[in-house]
Enzyme design. Structure first.
Site, PDB file in Angstrom:
ATOM      1  N   LEU A   1       1.025  -0.693  -0.659  1.00 52.05           N
ATOM      2  CA  LEU A   1       0.345   0.176  -0.235  1.00 52.05           C
ATOM      3  C   LEU A   1       1.072   1.276  -0.126  1.00 52.05           C
ATOM      4  O   LEU A   1       1.167   1.313   1.679  1.00 52.05           O
ATOM      5  CB  LEU A   1      -0.882   0.022   1.424  1.00 52.05           C
ATOM      6  CG  LEU A   1      -1.711  -1.456   1.504  1.00 52.05           C
ATOM      7  CD1 LEU A   1      -2.419  -0.839   2.930  1.00 52.05           C
ATOM      8  CD2 LEU A   1      -2.527  -1.759   0.131  1.00 52.05           C
ATOM      9  N   ASP A   2       1.257   1.987  -1.139  1.00 55.55           N
ATOM     10  CA  ASP A   2       1.984   2.680  -1.546  1.00 55.55           C
ATOM     11  C   ASP A   2       1.615   3.940  -0.403  1.00 55.55           C
ATOM     12  O   ASP A   2      -0.389   4.153  -1.191  1.00 55.55           O
ATOM     13  CB  ASP A   2       2.653   2.952  -2.884  1.00 55.55           C
ATOM     14  CG  ASP A   2       3.361   4.240  -2.913  1.00 55.55           C
ATOM     15  OD1 ASP A   2       4.269   4.418  -2.566  1.00 55.55           O
ATOM     16  OD2 ASP A   2       2.578   5.621  -3.659  1.00 55.55           O
ATOM     17  N   ALA A   3       2.267   5.295  -0.023  1.00 57.70           N
ATOM     18  CA  ALA A   3       2.041   6.214   0.715  1.00 57.70           C
ATOM     19  C   ALA A   3       0.807   5.918   0.842  1.00 57.70           C
ATOM     20  O   ALA A   3      -0.320   7.470   1.172  1.00 57.70           O
ATOM     21  CB  ALA A   3       1.705   7.033  -0.662  1.00 57.70           C
TER      22      ALA A   3
END
Length: 550
Positions: A206-208
């Site tokens: 889960l990017d950023a």
């Protein structure tokens, strides 16, 4: 969501249900772009797959294939199309083939899309669904508390059919933030997860994630709704596949990072962000006091949660995780040492409008160089220590492919793009790389041999299971880090000389006390070597894995 689950109930792998463990002693993540290695005229996913199978067998059980969807900037993180793989990388079948022998980890870029994405273009044309998907606050008051990872403008104006509109741009003008208060955004990403799973992906990064929910008069970071969304995504993934893993990527102070693990029902795994800067500072300063102190306060995590332990990645070396762990004087010294080795410093905008150091942009191999006359002095020893360090820690280790290939600061790529992170994103012509690897004295050859061997040994030891107990024994030392893994007859002592001098260690010291048969002998697992006497002479930046044997 229930409808999507029902429609895709056939995804679940029945065979894997008999093995409920999400990770074990053999688990290791290789982080790589789809085209880190390339061959002219060949889809890069095929080239990558072939290279990994030939050279990286023990260090690529899980492959984090960095963004493979079409993108316009930021190393793939400005996604312009969610439906296909970028043509130069290959297609969905190439990714699925790669998953036959490896677990595949992929990025879910939740916070934003490229300014070229169809949703942004719809927003500009004032048509649905784009008009409700893009975050466009009418009132710009009340956002002064927002915590930023960049020093660019928080908003940019887009010319739409209805006139100029402000759009939120957390990470830069080519990355337009999505409005997560619209529940349809969640549905769009749930569908993308299904597409990923059908094509071999089982680990979701889960990017950023921390930035996705915005509210006035708040920091717009780690809002309660973010945690609820992570919980929902875990529930969703676990109901689609037996061994799915959610990984949160939050480059923030340690307590905030841990908030995604502590409840036990959010992320399965979180990036261990304090590790890279603390380890780097210890190695360039020959002082491991801060690293030891941090290790001795290692948190206890809930069942089925752990850390992803890494040194290098596609991003810079984050500095926010050092907040509360390092003084400003020590931090300043670290920045200076980075610049001496050809690195750069990126900044973020503070609430008071001032810029503050946010990350170090430098290749990990260059960071391991010596600042004296000969940059290569003890460089490979420092580098190998740093990677063996991650292998020994509680959690799952991760290696970044350019670092494994001894990639120096990529000045040419940085010069072309102006993007500081491109210093650490070198690409390699695979034919030239194969030739280089034939030289057993080359740095990449040495690194790959050592890491493959270390992971082979780690795999055989139950004490190196990611969930196995860990204790730091050197809280008040600055020259050495000694940790234990496991218990009783399986216990292993991992010794790391953190200095450029030879270190003498007595096995009669109380930290090596052993409750079992005192007549048993010591063995160094890394070198397959029996220890003859009770005095160890540990060379500079050397590592030993000691275990009692009968």
């Amino acid at each position: 969501m229930l409808q999507i689950l029902q429609e895709n109930s056939d995804i679940r792998d029945v065979e894997s249900a008999s093995s409920p463990e999400l990770w074990d002693s053999s688990s290791v993540v290789l982080i790589t772009y789809p085209d880190t290695v390339f061959r002219k005229g060949e889809d890069s996913l095929k080239t990558l797959s072939d290279f990994i199978d030939k050279k990286l067998g023990n260090i690529a059980k899980i492959i984090h294939v960095l963004p493979f969807l079409p993108s316009t900037s930021d190393g793939g993180f400005a996604v312009s199309n969610h439906d296909q793989i970028a043509p130069s990388f290959g297609n969905w079948s190439d990714l699925k083939k790669l998953s036959k022998d490896h677990n595949i980890m992929a990025d879910l870029v939740l916070n934003h899309v490229s300014s070229s994405h169809k949703w942004v273009q719809q927003f500009i044309q004032s048509i649905n669904p784009g008009t409700s998907y893009i975050l466009s606050p009418r009132d710009l008051n009340g956002w002064d508390k927002v915590i930023r990872p960049r020093n660019t403008s928080l908003f940019i104006k887009l010319a739409t059919k209805e006139g100029l509109k402000n759009t939120w741009t957390t990470f830069g003008p080519d990355q337009i933030d999505l409005d997560w208060q619209n529940p349809d955004i969640l549905i769009e990403f749930l569908k993308l997860i299904v597409l990923y799973l059908k094509n071999g992906v089982s680990w979701i990064r889960l990017d950023a994630i921390a930035f996705i929910w915005k509210e006035k008069n708040t920091s717009c970071l780690h809002r309660d709704q973010v945690h609820q969304i992570v919980k929902l995504l875990r529930f969703y993934l676990e109901n689609l596949v037996n061994k799915g893993v959610i990984i949160t990527e939050t480059n923030v102070p340690e307590a905030e990072n841990l908030s995604y693990l502590k409840s036990g029902d959010e992320a399965h795994m979180a990036y261990n962000f304090p590790l890279p800067p603390l380890l780097l500072e210890a190695l360039v300063s020959n002082k491991a006091d801060l690293l030891n102190k941090w290790l001795c306060s290692w948190p206890s995590l809930p069942f089925k949660t752990t850390f992803l332990n890494f040194t290098a990645s596609h991003d810079g070396i984050g500095l926010r995780p050092l907040e509360g762990l390092m003084t400003q004087n020590r931090l300043h010294e670290l920045l200076v040492n980075c610049e001496k080795r050809g690195g750069l410093i990126s900044h973020r905008k503070m609430e008071n409008g001032e810029d503050s150091p946010y990350e170090l942009n430098i290749s990990w191999w260059s960071a391991m160089s010596d600042s004296g006359i000969d940059p290569s002095y003890l460089q490979v020893q420092r580098f190998l220590l740093s990677q063996l360090f991650t292998i020994a820690l509680q959690g799952v280790p991760a290696f970044y492919l350019p670092a494994v290939l001894a990639s120096e600061n990529d000045i040419k790529s940085f010069g072309r793009s102006g993007e500081r992170r491109d210093l650490n994103r070198e690409r390699f012509d695979v034919e030239k790389l194969y030739l280089k690897l034939k030289d057993i004295q080359s740095f990449p050859n040495q690194i790959i041999r050592e890491l493959n061997s270390a992971m082979e040994k780690r795999t055989k030891e139950i004490s190196f299971h990611p969930d196995s107990p860990m204790h730091c024994l050197t809280k008040d030392r600055s020259d050495v880090v000694i940790i234990t893994r496991g218990e009783n007859k399986d216990k292993i002592w991992a010794i790391h000389n953190m200095t450029n001098s030879r270190l003498t260690i007595s096995l009669l010291d109380s930290i090596f006390s052993y409750s079992e048969d005192s007549s048993s002998k010591w063995s160094d697992l890394l070198k397959d070597k029996l220890i003859i006497n009770n005095i160890l002479e540990v060379p500079p930046y050397n590592v030993m894995w000691l275990k009692r044997i009968n």
